[in-house]
Design a protein around this motif. Structure first.
Motif, PDB file in Angstrom:
ATOM      1  N   TYR A  48     -12.851 -43.175  -3.324  1.00 18.12           N
ATOM      2  CA  TYR A  48     -13.690 -43.815  -4.192  1.00 18.12           C
ATOM      3  C   TYR A  48     -13.020 -45.110  -4.500  1.00 18.12           C
TER       4      TYR A  48
ATOM      5  N   THR B 268     -15.902 -48.940 -15.371  1.00 19.44           N
ATOM      6  CA  THR B 268     -14.938 -49.310 -14.152  1.00 19.44           C
ATOM      7  C   THR B 268     -15.827 -50.230 -13.000  1.00 19.44           C
ATOM      8  N   ASP B 269     -17.125 -50.245 -13.438  1.00 27.46           N
ATOM      9  CA  ASP B 269     -18.131 -51.320 -12.589  1.00 27.46           C
ATOM     10  C   ASP B 269     -17.770 -52.627 -12.952  1.00 27.46           C
TER      11      ASP B 269
ATOM     12  N   TRP C 208      -9.367 -47.035  -7.500  1.00 26.44           N
ATOM     13  CA  TRP C 208      -9.610 -46.297  -6.181  1.00 26.44           C
ATOM     14  C   TRP C 208      -8.770 -45.035  -6.079  1.00 26.44           C
TER      15      TRP C 208
ATOM     16  N   SER D  86     -13.935 -48.542  -6.872  1.00 26.47           N
ATOM     17  CA  SER D  86     -14.842 -49.459  -7.867  1.00 26.47           C
ATOM     18  C   SER D  86     -15.418 -50.663  -7.348  1.00 26.47           C
TER      19      SER D  86
ATOM     20  N   THR E 175      -9.407 -53.170  -9.894  1.00 21.13           N
ATOM     21  CA  THR E 175     -10.122 -52.155  -8.993  1.00 21.13           C
ATOM     22  C   THR E 175      -9.228 -50.802  -9.276  1.00 21.13           C
TER      23      THR E 175
ATOM     24  N   HIS F 107     -18.137 -45.244 -15.704  1.00 15.13           N
ATOM     25  CA  HIS F 107     -18.716 -46.084 -14.606  1.00 15.13           C
ATOM     26  C   HIS F 107     -19.257 -47.477 -15.150  1.00 15.13           C
TER      27      HIS F 107
END
Length: 692
Positions: A196, A178-179, A186, A198, A184, A175
């Protein structure tokens, strides 16, 4: 063949061992737990048993114990192959149950095979024997077995806790990545709903994660990109249904997505399926990266290539146009020459007089068309002088107003700088006239025509975007109309000769072609900007000259030269053109010698003892060019002058470094008046004062 019974609850482990043993010549059978293996062994006694330890229903320890208690199976070698039990105490416990070998996974294949072969050889040679476990040992076994098993279960639980902790940390790290990553990430289900996205979506499209999660694909993608995605998904689902495609395949799509502010962004999307344990597609995984700058660069490169190819095409068409004009000028020399001779011989009342007049007028129109073709091909000679572009446009204003009519308002916007260029005034006026006529035809219901001048500097960055541009200062002339605009589908063809969207009565398709040729011949550039329904702007850039334009002096008038007796040698490889030239000149007081072959012409000159005063020669001939013919003939007649004629242009003769003091040029098509005037003028200068 040795029969090996392999026991393991892990299908992957079974497959690997079975494959390895088959390759070494063993016959194998497999079982998923101790109970199943024991039943299979009692039904068909194997040569060797290889077993994992920790398994459901019956583990490996218990299986080994049961085999060694069996009067038949006790003589079957038993090998443990495990990764869970790797403590020395585990190995000792296993050996105490009658195991013959304890191997810790993973082992090198060649070492593993060598070890089991050694066990088999020892059994077959009698060096090793199985021992039958007695009931008296049972209580001791159960006690040790329970202690060992409980310890291993506790170790397993501790290992699971460590694994879960590592998984939790891994998810936190995932996380964190990805954050904060630029791309991006998804996912969406097979119903195309996001599951989902990001957080980097806010940098890419301006939407928060919550806003983006609620969007449907038609809110994300432009219509063209949406259709690409739908077509791709249809193809991929068809492949899934066929079960023949690579499950690890990735599709890459370049798509245009909407941003929150209404603009668009270009992205590179890498798509793949997320799969369940049975490899069935259950969701879609996407990684999106912005490529807007790259797409812009690619588009600019594409534009440059198109402009380059267009320039090459125009150059090729220009050469073709020049060649066509040359051939037409030869034909027109015959038509106009004989036509003028016949007209002089016909009385005005002759019934054929008007018909011949129509023929000559048509010939003159054809002559003007070929002149425009030569302008387009950049073979028309220029009369270069220093020109103030403001003064040029202002002086041509009345003509433009007459051309466009009263329902179109003309606005002139002149620069306060000094827009001086070196140019041919008549040809620049031709450019203004052609563009004004085009603008008039685009504004049938009236409008505004604006002519603007300016001095601009085109830098290196601008030159990179436009081919054939040399950075520097230029005089810009822009002509803008408020007409219908030009369809972008035909924009690449508007400068081609004879291409026109007008009716036959309104145009020949040479106006813009001629304009293009004139601008290029002045080492300039012309660009068009247009929008249908709103109008068109043509911008012309000519190199700025840092000189002051001086007022023109009054032209000096000359009297027309008189005909004088002389000998003229005509050299032309086209028989019809040579014949008309001789006919025109032979009607005067000239002695005419002629030849269709350059070598023959040199022989005629060498053998002609009397002076030859003028050589009238074509430029381009087979075997020898006109300037070479003149050079050889002048060895025998040093005072001879030369008049070159060509269907090309005056520029053609100067490619050969000709001294213009001894030469002149006449452009085909030949007419009676033009040829006689040019010849008389040259002979008048040459022979004045001579005794003929």
């Amino acid at each position: 063949m040795d029969r090996v019974l392999v026991v393991d609850d892990n299908e992957k482990n079974l497959y690997l061992l079975e494959t390895l043993l088959h390759a070494q010549g063993f016959q194998t059978r497999t079982a998923a737990n101790g109970e199943q293996a024991l039943a299979m062994a009692r039904k068909e006694c194997p040569t060797l048993i290889i077993s994992d330890i920790l398994m459901p229903v019956m583990d490996g320890f218990m299986l080994c114990r049961q085999c060694k208690k069996d009067p038949i199976l006790k003589n079957v070698p038993f090998i443990f192959y495990t990764a869970t039990y790797s403590d020395p105490k585990d190995e000792a416990f296993a050996m105490a149950q009658g195991a013959d070998l304890f191997i810790v996974r993973p082992a090198k294949p060649e070492v593993f095979v060598d070890q089991i072969r050694q066990v088999l050889v020892k059994y077959q040679s009698g060096q090793m024997k199985g021992s039958l476990i007695t009931p008296e040992d049972e209580s001791i076994f159960l006690k040790e077995y329970n202690v060992t098993l409980i310890q291993k279960l506790e170790d397993k639980l501790a290992e699971l806790e460590r694994t879960n902790e590592a998984l939790r940390k891994s998810e936190e790290k995932y996380h964190l990545i990805t954050d904060h990553m630029a791309d991006t990430i998804w996912t969406m289900d097979l119903n195309l709903h996001f599951t989902y996205i990001s957080p980097s979506i806010i940098r890419l499209r301006g939407f928060t994660v919550e806003e983006a999660m609620e969007q449907t694909l038609d809110q994300v993608l432009t219509p063209e990109s949406l259709q690409i995605v739908l077509n791709t998904l249809e193809e991929e689902m068809a492949k899934e249904a066929s079960r023949t495609a690579d499950p690890d395949r990735i599709r890459t799509l370049e798509l245009e997505e909407y941003k929150k502010d209404g603009s668009t962004v270009w992205v590179d999307n890498r798509l793949s399926f997320l799969r369940d344990p049975d490899s069935k597609a259950v969701a879609i995984l996407g990684v999106t990266r912005e490529i807007t700058d790259r797409k812009r660069a690619e588009q600019e490169n594409t534009n440059l290539q198109q402009q380059y190819y267009q320039a090459q095409k125009m150059e090729a068409v220009g050469k073709l146009a020049g060649g066509v004009a040359h051939d037409f000028n030869n034909l027109l020399s015959i038509i106009l020459g004989y036509g003028e001779i016949m007209m002089d011989d016909l009385p005005s009342g002759d019934p054929h007089h008007e018909l011949l007049k129509e023929i000559l007028e048509a010939g003159m129109r054809a002559k003007n068309l070929t002149r425009q073709l030569l302008v387009f091909s950049r073979n028309q000679p220029l009369e270069i002088k220093l020109v103030d572009v403001n003064a040029l446009v202002a002086g041509f204003e009345k003509m433009i107003r007459r051309l466009i009519g009263e329902d179109i308002r003309l606005e002139l916007e002149f620069t306060s700088k000094k827009p001086a260029v070196e140019a041919d005034v008549s040809q620049l006026e031709q450019v203004l006239m052609n563009l004004a006529l085009n603008a008039r035809d685009a504004m049938e219901d009236g409008g505004v025509l604006t002519i603007e001048t300016d001095v601009v500097e085109l830098d290196d960055l601008y030159a990179l975007k436009k081919p054939n541009i040399v950075p520097g200062k230029y005089v810009m002339v822009a002509m803008t109309d408020t007409g219908t605009g030009i369809d972008h589908k035909i924009l690449d063809r508007i400068f081609e000769p004879f291409f026109t969207t007008k009716s036959k009565e309104k145009g020949t398709g040479l106006g813009l072609a001629t304009t293009y040729g004139i601008v290029k011949k002045h080492e300039g550039n012309i660009w068009v900007y247009t929008e249908q329904g709103r109008g068109t702007t043509f911008k012309i850039y000519l190199p700025l000259v840092s000189k002051e334009v001086m007022p023109e002096s009054e032209p000096v008038t000359c009297t027309e030269p008189m005909d004088v007796p002389a000998t003229i040698l005509v050299v032309e490889d086209d028989p019809a053109v040579r014949k008309i030239a001789c006919s025109i000149l032979g009607g005067k007081c000239y002695e005419i010698l002629d030849s269709g072959n350059p070598e023959e012409a040199v022989d005629i000159a060498r053998n002609h003892k009397a002076p030859i005063h003028l050589l009238l020669s074509d430029i381009v001939m087979p075997g020898m060019k006109g300037p070479q013919v003149y050079e050889k003939i002048s060895q025998y007649h040093p005072d001879i002058k030369v008049l070159y004629m060509s269907g090309y242009s005056e520029n053609s003769i100067f490619r050969y470094g000709i001294d213009s003091d001894h030469a002149d040029f006449i452009q085909k098509p030949l007419t009676v008046k033009s040829l006689l005037a040019k010849v008389a003028g040259m002979l008048d200068k040459s022979l004045k004062g001579d005794n003929l």
